[in-house]
Design a protein around this motif. Structure first.
Motif, PDB file in Angstrom:
ATOM      1  N   GLY A   1       0.805  -1.216   0.000  1.00 14.63           N
ATOM      2  CA  GLY A   1       0.000   0.000   0.000  1.00 14.63           C
ATOM      3  C   GLY A   1       0.837   1.263   0.000  1.00 14.63           C
ATOM      4  O   GLY A   1       0.605   2.180  -0.795  1.00 14.63           O
ATOM      5  N   ALA A   2       1.849   1.322   0.872  1.00 15.21           N
ATOM      6  CA  ALA A   2       2.685   2.517   0.948  1.00 15.21           C
ATOM      7  C   ALA A   2       3.481   2.714  -0.336  1.00 15.21           C
ATOM      8  O   ALA A   2       3.530   3.823  -0.892  1.00 15.21           O
ATOM      9  CB  ALA A   2       3.623   2.421   2.158  1.00 15.21           C
ATOM     10  N   GLY A   3       4.110   1.639  -0.832  1.00  7.70           N
ATOM     11  CA  GLY A   3       4.900   1.763  -2.050  1.00  7.70           C
ATOM     12  C   GLY A   3       4.053   2.085  -3.260  1.00  7.70           C
ATOM     13  O   GLY A   3       4.447   2.907  -4.105  1.00  7.70           O
ATOM     14  N   TRP A   4       2.885   1.465  -3.366  1.00  5.56           N
ATOM     15  CA  TRP A   4       2.036   1.706  -4.540  1.00  5.56           C
ATOM     16  C   TRP A   4       1.501   3.131  -4.546  1.00  5.56           C
ATOM     17  O   TRP A   4       1.474   3.783  -5.594  1.00  5.56           O
ATOM     18  CB  TRP A   4       0.876   0.715  -4.551  1.00  5.56           C
ATOM     19  CG  TRP A   4       0.073   0.766  -5.814  1.00  5.56           C
ATOM     20  CD1 TRP A   4       0.322   0.120  -6.985  1.00  5.56           C
ATOM     21  CD2 TRP A   4      -1.123   1.533  -6.025  1.00  5.56           C
ATOM     22  NE1 TRP A   4      -0.643   0.422  -7.912  1.00  5.56           N
ATOM     23  CE2 TRP A   4      -1.539   1.287  -7.350  1.00  5.56           C
ATOM     24  CE3 TRP A   4      -1.877   2.379  -5.216  1.00  5.56           C
ATOM     25  CZ2 TRP A   4      -2.682   1.868  -7.886  1.00  5.56           C
ATOM     26  CZ3 TRP A   4      -3.012   2.978  -5.752  1.00  5.56           C
ATOM     27  CH2 TRP A   4      -3.397   2.706  -7.071  1.00  5.56           C
ATOM     28  N   ILE A   5       1.090   3.636  -3.400  1.00  2.00           N
ATOM     29  CA  ILE A   5       0.554   4.997  -3.350  1.00  2.00           C
ATOM     30  C   ILE A   5       1.640   6.011  -3.690  1.00  2.00           C
ATOM     31  O   ILE A   5       1.420   6.939  -4.499  1.00  2.00           O
ATOM     32  CB  ILE A   5      -0.042   5.277  -1.958  1.00  2.00           C
ATOM     33  CG1 ILE A   5      -1.317   4.457  -1.761  1.00  2.00           C
ATOM     34  CG2 ILE A   5      -0.349   6.762  -1.794  1.00  2.00           C
ATOM     35  CD1 ILE A   5      -1.902   4.547  -0.367  1.00  2.00           C
ATOM     36  N   LEU A   6       2.827   5.867  -3.113  1.00  2.00           N
ATOM     37  CA  LEU A   6       3.916   6.803  -3.408  1.00  2.00           C
ATOM     38  C   LEU A   6       4.301   6.766  -4.880  1.00  2.00           C
ATOM     39  O   LEU A   6       4.436   7.814  -5.532  1.00  2.00           O
ATOM     40  CB  LEU A   6       5.135   6.479  -2.535  1.00  2.00           C
ATOM     41  CG  LEU A   6       5.002   6.766  -1.035  1.00  2.00           C
ATOM     42  CD1 LEU A   6       6.232   6.255  -0.291  1.00  2.00           C
ATOM     43  CD2 LEU A   6       4.804   8.245  -0.789  1.00  2.00           C
ATOM     44  N   GLY A   7       4.474   5.566  -5.416  1.00  2.00           N
ATOM     45  CA  GLY A   7       4.851   5.451  -6.819  1.00  2.00           C
ATOM     46  C   GLY A   7       3.768   5.934  -7.757  1.00  2.00           C
ATOM     47  O   GLY A   7       4.056   6.547  -8.802  1.00  2.00           O
ATOM     48  N   THR A   8       2.498   5.699  -7.408  1.00  2.00           N
ATOM     49  CA  THR A   8       1.401   6.113  -8.277  1.00  2.00           C
ATOM     50  C   THR A   8       1.250   7.627  -8.308  1.00  2.00           C
ATOM     51  O   THR A   8       1.078   8.229  -9.379  1.00  2.00           O
ATOM     52  CB  THR A   8       0.086   5.462  -7.812  1.00  2.00           C
ATOM     53  OG1 THR A   8       0.210   4.035  -7.908  1.00  2.00           O
ATOM     54  CG2 THR A   8      -1.075   5.917  -8.667  1.00  2.00           C
ATOM     55  N   VAL A   9       1.305   8.263  -7.137  1.00  2.00           N
ATOM     56  CA  VAL A   9       1.174   9.725  -7.095  1.00  2.00           C
ATOM     57  C   VAL A   9       2.295  10.386  -7.892  1.00  2.00           C
ATOM     58  O   VAL A   9       2.059  11.279  -8.725  1.00  2.00           O
ATOM     59  CB  VAL A   9       1.167  10.212  -5.632  1.00  2.00           C
ATOM     60  CG1 VAL A   9       1.252  11.740  -5.577  1.00  2.00           C
ATOM     61  CG2 VAL A   9      -0.091   9.737  -4.923  1.00  2.00           C
ATOM     62  N   ALA A  10       3.534   9.943  -7.674  1.00  2.00           N
ATOM     63  CA  ALA A  10       4.661  10.518  -8.422  1.00  2.00           C
ATOM     64  C   ALA A  10       4.550  10.217  -9.906  1.00  2.00           C
ATOM     65  O   ALA A  10       4.833  11.074 -10.753  1.00  2.00           O
ATOM     66  CB  ALA A  10       5.974   9.981  -7.858  1.00  2.00           C
ATOM     67  N   GLY A  11       4.120   9.000 -10.256  1.00  2.00           N
ATOM     68  CA  GLY A  11       3.999   8.636 -11.661  1.00  2.00           C
ATOM     69  C   GLY A  11       2.918   9.419 -12.384  1.00  2.00           C
ATOM     70  O   GLY A  11       3.099   9.814 -13.548  1.00  2.00           O
ATOM     71  N   VAL A  12       1.789   9.668 -11.724  1.00  2.00           N
ATOM     72  CA  VAL A  12       0.719  10.449 -12.350  1.00  2.00           C
ATOM     73  C   VAL A  12       1.175  11.887 -12.585  1.00  2.00           C
ATOM     74  O   VAL A  12       0.937  12.470 -13.658  1.00  2.00           O
ATOM     75  CB  VAL A  12      -0.551  10.410 -11.469  1.00  2.00           C
ATOM     76  CG1 VAL A  12      -1.574  11.430 -11.964  1.00  2.00           C
ATOM     77  CG2 VAL A  12      -1.167   9.016 -11.498  1.00  2.00           C
ATOM     78  N   ILE A  13       1.855  12.479 -11.598  1.00  2.00           N
ATOM     79  CA  ILE A  13       2.332  13.857 -11.755  1.00  2.00           C
ATOM     80  C   ILE A  13       3.340  13.954 -12.892  1.00  2.00           C
ATOM     81  O   ILE A  13       3.229  14.822 -13.779  1.00  2.00           O
ATOM     82  CB  ILE A  13       2.933  14.360 -10.430  1.00  2.00           C
ATOM     83  CG1 ILE A  13       1.852  14.456  -9.348  1.00  2.00           C
ATOM     84  CG2 ILE A  13       3.615  15.709 -10.631  1.00  2.00           C
ATOM     85  CD1 ILE A  13       2.384  14.783  -7.971  1.00  2.00           C
ATOM     86  N   VAL A  14       4.326  13.068 -12.900  1.00  2.00           N
ATOM     87  CA  VAL A  14       5.353  13.113 -13.943  1.00  2.00           C
ATOM     88  C   VAL A  14       4.756  12.760 -15.296  1.00  2.00           C
ATOM     89  O   VAL A  14       5.097  13.362 -16.322  1.00  2.00           O
ATOM     90  CB  VAL A  14       6.508  12.157 -13.576  1.00  2.00           C
ATOM     91  CG1 VAL A  14       7.500  12.036 -14.722  1.00  2.00           C
ATOM     92  CG2 VAL A  14       7.218  12.651 -12.326  1.00  2.00           C
ATOM     93  N   GLY A  15       3.834  11.800 -15.345  1.00  2.00           N
ATOM     94  CA  GLY A  15       3.219  11.425 -16.612  1.00  2.00           C
ATOM     95  C   GLY A  15       2.429  12.560 -17.228  1.00  2.00           C
ATOM     96  O   GLY A  15       2.518  12.803 -18.447  1.00  2.00           O
ATOM     97  N   PHE A  16       1.670  13.292 -16.426  1.00  2.00           N
ATOM     98  CA  PHE A  16       0.934  14.436 -16.956  1.00  2.00           C
ATOM     99  C   PHE A  16       1.889  15.544 -17.380  1.00  2.00           C
ATOM    100  O   PHE A  16       1.646  16.236 -18.375  1.00  2.00           O
ATOM    101  CB  PHE A  16      -0.061  14.957 -15.914  1.00  2.00           C
ATOM    102  CG  PHE A  16      -1.429  14.374 -16.062  1.00  2.00           C
ATOM    103  CD1 PHE A  16      -2.308  14.859 -17.025  1.00  2.00           C
ATOM    104  CD2 PHE A  16      -1.834  13.329 -15.257  1.00  2.00           C
ATOM    105  CE1 PHE A  16      -3.569  14.324 -17.168  1.00  2.00           C
ATOM    106  CE2 PHE A  16      -3.095  12.783 -15.395  1.00  2.00           C
ATOM    107  CZ  PHE A  16      -3.968  13.279 -16.352  1.00  2.00           C
ATOM    108  N   ALA A  17       2.966  15.744 -16.621  1.00  2.00           N
ATOM    109  CA  ALA A  17       3.946  16.764 -17.005  1.00  2.00           C
ATOM    110  C   ALA A  17       4.578  16.428 -18.354  1.00  2.00           C
ATOM    111  O   ALA A  17       4.730  17.304 -19.219  1.00  2.00           O
ATOM    112  CB  ALA A  17       5.017  16.892 -15.920  1.00  2.00           C
ATOM    113  N   ILE A  18       4.915  15.160 -18.562  1.00  2.00           N
ATOM    114  CA  ILE A  18       5.505  14.753 -19.845  1.00  2.00           C
ATOM    115  C   ILE A  18       4.488  14.898 -20.969  1.00  2.00           C
ATOM    116  O   ILE A  18       4.826  15.315 -22.087  1.00  2.00           O
ATOM    117  CB  ILE A  18       6.017  13.302 -19.741  1.00  2.00           C
ATOM    118  CG1 ILE A  18       7.204  13.225 -18.783  1.00  2.00           C
ATOM    119  CG2 ILE A  18       6.414  12.763 -21.112  1.00  2.00           C
ATOM    120  CD1 ILE A  18       7.692  11.817 -18.530  1.00  2.00           C
ATOM    121  N   GLY A  19       3.230  14.567 -20.690  1.00  4.32           N
ATOM    122  CA  GLY A  19       2.220  14.650 -21.737  1.00  4.32           C
ATOM    123  C   GLY A  19       1.817  16.062 -22.098  1.00  4.32           C
ATOM    124  O   GLY A  19       1.343  16.301 -23.213  1.00  4.32           O
TER     125      GLY A  19
END
Length: 278
Positions: A95-113
């Motif tokens: 839970g902790a790892g997935w939430i941290l990785g998902t939040v960072a991934g969504v932010i970076v993914g939208f920034a790249i897009g």
């Protein structure tokens, strides 16, 4: 007298007695329906044959215990409390790892897009670091973060981050540009375009990425617990394998499978609620 051979406009004669035949509607497109009964029936047949092979002595129980022995091992783990102890540690790490990785991934993914500068920098780093097996970084993370939960959670977060970022910016790129241009022609603010056009259009790809990252998190937590953990499903499976307790080993595997099914059901529910417009 007219030449009938030149009268090409005459309608063809039809037989009034010809019956009209209805044509079946074929406009449903590719909309497969889930055969739930077939899946459960197939699973029940496999388990029944497996139990028959074990009861008849066709398979050595040391190498492949029967399903009843695995169920008995799960029951004993449950009543002793060991199951809940191992499972709670694994769920906390996932839970902790997935939430941290998902939040960072969504932010970076939208920034790249959405940003050309972020795309040029982000894709370069993601392409260079994504192929690295994240479990190979666990010893380095232990050196940086110390012995504890932090290296395991960081390993899971790294594995989730890259896959989430890729799925998010791929979903953003898949949004039809004519919809964005139409919104811009009506002077819709940028944040409203992101919220009402880009986010719904990219959501199917994002949820598909969540399904993949959930499996990645499960694989990484088992690997990390096998390397350096006292409690957790991965540590329990490794200990049972070292002691040749194959019934408990397969009990841990079944628990992991059930956990994966539960996560898949949760993501299916999210898709039903969030993608009801499809």
């Amino acid at each position: 007298m007219l030449d009938r051979s030149n009268r090409r406009d005459d309608p063809p004669q039809t037989n009034s007695t010809t019956e009209t035949r209805p044509v079946a509607f074929r406009g449903a497109g590719f909309a497969p329906k889930a055969g739930r009964r077939a899946g459960w029936i197939a699973l029940a047949l496999v388990i029944a044959f497996w139990q028959l092979a074990g009861s008849a002595g066709w398979v050595n129980p040391l190498f492949l215990p029967a399903p009843w022995a695995i169920a008995r091992a799960i029951y004993q783990l449950a009543i002793s409390g060991a199951l809940w102890q191992h499972l709670s540690y694994s769920i906390m790490r996932i839970g902790a790892g997935w939430i941290l990785g998902t939040v960072a991934g969504v932010i970076v993914g939208f920034a790249i897009g959405l940003s050309g500068l972020a795309r040029g920098i982000g894709i370069t780093f993601i392409s260079a670091l994504f192929p690295i097996p994240k479990i190979a970084l666990l010893p380095l993370l232990i050196l940086w973060l110390g012995i504890g939960e932090e290296p395991k959670i960081a390993t899971i977060a790294l594995g989730v981050f890259f896959s989430t970022a890729i799925s998010v910016y791929s979903g953003v790129d898949a949004v039809p540009r004519n919809l964005i241009q139409m919104a811009q022609s009506f002077n819709v603010p940028f944040h409203a375009i992101v919220r009402r056009v880009i986010w719904p259009g990219a959501l199917p790809s994002i949820l598909a990425g969540f399904r993949i990252t959930a499996s990645i998190a499960l694989l990484l937590v088992v690997s990390a617990e096998m390397i350096g953990a006292e409690f957790g499903i991965g540590a329990f499976v490794l200990q049972a394998g070292n002691l040749m307790q194959t019934d408990q080993l397969l009990a841990g595997v079944v628990i992991l499978s059930l956990f994966g099914l539960a996560v898949g059901k949760l993501i299916n529910w999210l898709e039903t609620r969030l993608l009801h417009w499809r």
